[in-house]
Scaffold this active site. Structure first.
Site, PDB file in Angstrom:
ATOM      1  N   ALA A  30       0.826  -1.210   0.000  1.00  0.00           N
ATOM      2  CA  ALA A  30       0.000   0.000   0.000  1.00  0.00           C
ATOM      3  C   ALA A  30       0.860   1.261   0.000  1.00  0.00           C
ATOM      4  CB  ALA A  30      -0.921  -0.008   1.223  1.00  0.00           C
ATOM      5  N   ARG A  49      -2.381   8.496 -10.775  1.00  0.00           N
ATOM      6  CA  ARG A  49      -3.531   8.708 -11.668  1.00  0.00           C
ATOM      7  C   ARG A  49      -4.818   9.077 -10.927  1.00  0.00           C
ATOM      8  NH1 ARG A  49      -3.544   3.442 -14.913  1.00  0.00           N
ATOM      9  NH2 ARG A  49      -5.477   4.261 -15.759  1.00  0.00           N
ATOM     10  N   THR A  78       7.318  -3.632  -6.602  1.00  0.00           N
ATOM     11  CA  THR A  78       6.570  -4.550  -5.731  1.00  0.00           C
ATOM     12  C   THR A  78       7.487  -5.531  -4.990  1.00  0.00           C
ATOM     13  OG1 THR A  78       6.141  -5.844  -7.733  1.00  0.00           O
ATOM     14  CG2 THR A  78       4.370  -4.425  -6.969  1.00  0.00           C
ATOM     15  N   TYR A  89      -2.632  -6.723  -2.637  1.00  0.00           N
ATOM     16  CA  TYR A  89      -2.447  -5.314  -2.979  1.00  0.00           C
ATOM     17  C   TYR A  89      -3.548  -4.477  -2.323  1.00  0.00           C
ATOM     18  CZ  TYR A  89       0.756  -6.547  -6.833  1.00  0.00           C
ATOM     19  OH  TYR A  89       1.797  -6.994  -7.584  1.00  0.00           O
ATOM     20  N   GLU A 117       6.361  -8.896 -17.293  1.00  0.00           N
ATOM     21  CA  GLU A 117       5.649  -7.627 -17.256  1.00  0.00           C
ATOM     22  C   GLU A 117       5.387  -7.158 -18.689  1.00  0.00           C
ATOM     23  OE1 GLU A 117       4.316  -5.868 -14.474  1.00  0.00           O
ATOM     24  OE2 GLU A 117       4.612  -7.967 -14.020  1.00  0.00           O
ATOM     25  N   ASN A 138      -6.884   2.378 -10.242  1.00  0.00           N
ATOM     26  CA  ASN A 138      -5.793   3.325 -10.494  1.00  0.00           C
ATOM     27  C   ASN A 138      -6.277   4.740 -10.771  1.00  0.00           C
ATOM     28  OD1 ASN A 138      -3.583   1.247 -10.530  1.00  0.00           O
ATOM     29  ND2 ASN A 138      -4.865   0.479 -12.181  1.00  0.00           N
ATOM     30  N   ALA A 169     -45.859  16.196  16.097  1.00  0.00           N
ATOM     31  CA  ALA A 169     -45.213  16.786  14.915  1.00  0.00           C
ATOM     32  C   ALA A 169     -44.421  18.029  15.294  1.00  0.00           C
ATOM     33  CB  ALA A 169     -46.281  17.142  13.888  1.00  0.00           C
ATOM     34  N   ARG A 195     -46.540  28.449  27.188  1.00  0.00           N
ATOM     35  CA  ARG A 195     -46.754  29.301  26.017  1.00  0.00           C
ATOM     36  C   ARG A 195     -47.643  30.450  26.466  1.00  0.00           C
ATOM     37  NH1 ARG A 195     -50.839  24.757  23.615  1.00  0.00           N
ATOM     38  NH2 ARG A 195     -52.695  25.508  24.707  1.00  0.00           N
TER      39      ARG A 195
END
Ligand code: UD1
Ligand code: CA
Length: 447
Positions: A9, A15, A81, A103, A154, A226, A362, A422
């Site tokens: 990691a 990218r 790697t 990975y 590769e 990526n 409510a 009130r």
């Protein structure tokens, strides 16, 4: 055999065009690194080593928040790697078992696939996870010789013939830890990228007379991320899989493509989820509940028989007992709502407890914040809170008590009492009639 995970990691993730290390970009509300750790957890690893480099501190923090026992190995500069795996040697000193390399940017490897690799390890020294690619692109190619994996090439270094092979390298490799480090030690960087390729260990292993084989999986499992486009494609894949799993688990999704899950969402059987529901992390829902359209849930627990929404928002710490009803435009945060209680319309309930079978009218609001501190509201059982009550916390309302609609309640209400807070109403006889007659007369005169 004891297993250790080595999760790579450290890469830049150029990218992604981001300040955040690539492996911390999220899928289903969790960093992709956590997904990789979760799939590796299927092997019940004795040790987990995260090889971190770019943003190592925050990568380590994220990994530890999921599993505090992980080790991190620092790869200061990224030389490939193979070089990355070599950094895990110290952390695994004295470890006598298998090591599996995963990975951090490949989040979807299934537990069953890793189990198949562990099984293949019983008969081969090195096991590589491969897949038949629809479009092999720039993946490394797996070159077979009879029934053995002979080497990995590769893309950058491959010739025409090798590029025509579509059996590709996922990057996942398993071998005895000692063997792995010995092989990695022998890797050089004389190649097109000038990097130490982990993939070179296969050729080296074969030249030493060791055996190597390939376990194959579906291409979707080895999807590597990526770019932002690949991240959204991975999110879509994750959502589709999770929707399917929910349906197989006995959950009704009226419009599955509009429901979004997190990596850890748990939903019991015979729950109905209407369209456009979004789950953040940390949600568990028991069987037989209904989540109505356009609700947003995060960090909450919902018990059997509860009904939530439409348009409800449950935030972290919302705990709904059986048969609770939370209606439209109701927000609940850090609040325990006991069995059979109802908050049906247009309310905010935060830092509160509501007792059994209480009804919250409510527009009720728990005024939990004084600008500096948060305060608690405790409402007993079978309480009736009148519509549009402001409950100014800290405050307690006793069992069976009542508040008059429109009250601003600032003092505790004893059990069984009615609180009225009130202005008194006064009626002025005939005032409205006289008032409008006067106005209409003015209008008729044209002024
Ligand atoms: C790698 C494989 C390739 C395979 C592909 C699958 C090698 C040489 N190639 O290529 O065969 O088909 O993955 O996706 O192994 N990393 C480090 N430190 C480094 C370099 C990489 O930690 O110095 C990490 C990255 O963060 C990433 C992973 O290793 O999580 C893979 O690296 P990446 O550069 O993406 O390898 P690929 O070129 O894709
Ligand atoms: Ca990659």
């Amino acid at each position: 055999m004891a297993t250790a995970l080595i999760i790579l990691a450290a890469g830049m993730g150029t990218r992604m065009n981001s300040d955040l290390p690539k492996v911390l970009h999220q899928i289903g509300g969790a960093p992709m690194l956590i997904h990789a750790m979760k799939s590796g957890a299927a092997l019940d690893p004795e040790q987990i080593v995260i090889v971190a480099g770019n943003g190592a501190k925050i990568v380590e923090k994220a990994a530890k928040s999921y599993d505090p026992d992980i080790h991190t190995a620092l790869q200061k500069e990224q030389h490939g790697t193979g070089h990355a795996v070599a950094q895990a040697r110290e952390a695994l000193k004295g470890f006598d078992g298998d090591a599996i390399v995963l990975y951090g940017d490949t989040p979807f490897v299934r537990p069953e696939t890793l189990a198949a690799m562990a099984a293949a390890r019983l008969t081969h020294d090195v096991v590589v996870l491969g897949f038949e690619a629809a479009d092999p692109g720039r993946y490394g190619r797996l070159i077979m010789k009879t029934d053995q994996l002979d080497r990995i090439v590769e893309y950058k270094d491959a010739n025409e013939e090798e590029r025509a092979v579509n059996l590709c390298n996922s990057g996942v490799v398993a071998a005895k830890a000692d063997t792995l480090f010995e092989l990695v030690n022998a890797v050089g960087n004389d190649n097109a990228a000038g990097e130490y390729y982990l993939t070179d260990i296969i050729g080296i292993a074969r030249s030493k007379g060791l055996t190597a084989t390939v376990v194959r999986c579906d291409e979707a499992e080895t999807l590597g991320i990526n770019s932002r486009a690949e991240l959204s494609a991975a999110e879509a894949l994750f959502q589709n899989r999770t929707r399917q799993a929910a349906q197989e688990g006995g959950v009704t999704l009226t419009a599955p493509e509009t429901v979004f899950f997190a990596h850890d969402t748990v939903i019991g059987r015979d729950t109905i989820i209407e369209p456009n529901v979004v789950f953040g992390p940390g949600v568990t829902i028991e069987s037989g509940t209904t989540i109505r359209a356009f609700s947003h849930l995060e960090g909450c627990h919902i018990s059997r028989g509860a009904v939530v929404g439409p348009y409800a928002r449950l935030r972290p710490g919302a705990e709904l007992a059986e048969d609770v009803k939370i209606g439209n435009f109701v927000e609940v945060k850090n609040a325990q709502i006991a069995e059979g209680a109802k908050v049906n319309h247009l309310s905010y309930i935060g830092d509160a407890q509501i007792g059994e079978r209480s009804n919250i009218g409510a527009g009720t609001i728990t005024c939990n914040y004084d600008g500096v501190f948060k305060h608690q509201t405790n409402i007993g059982a079978e309480v009736f809170i009148g519509s549009n009550t402001m409950l100014v916390a800290p405050i307690s309302i006793g069992d069976g008590a009542m508040t008059a609609s429109g009250s601003v309640v600032t003092k505790d209400v004893p059990p069984g009492d009615l609180a009225v807070a009130r202005a008194q109403q006064s009626n002025k006889p005939g005032f409205a009639t006289r008032f409008f007659e006067k106005l209409k007369a003015l209008k008729a005169k044209g002024s």
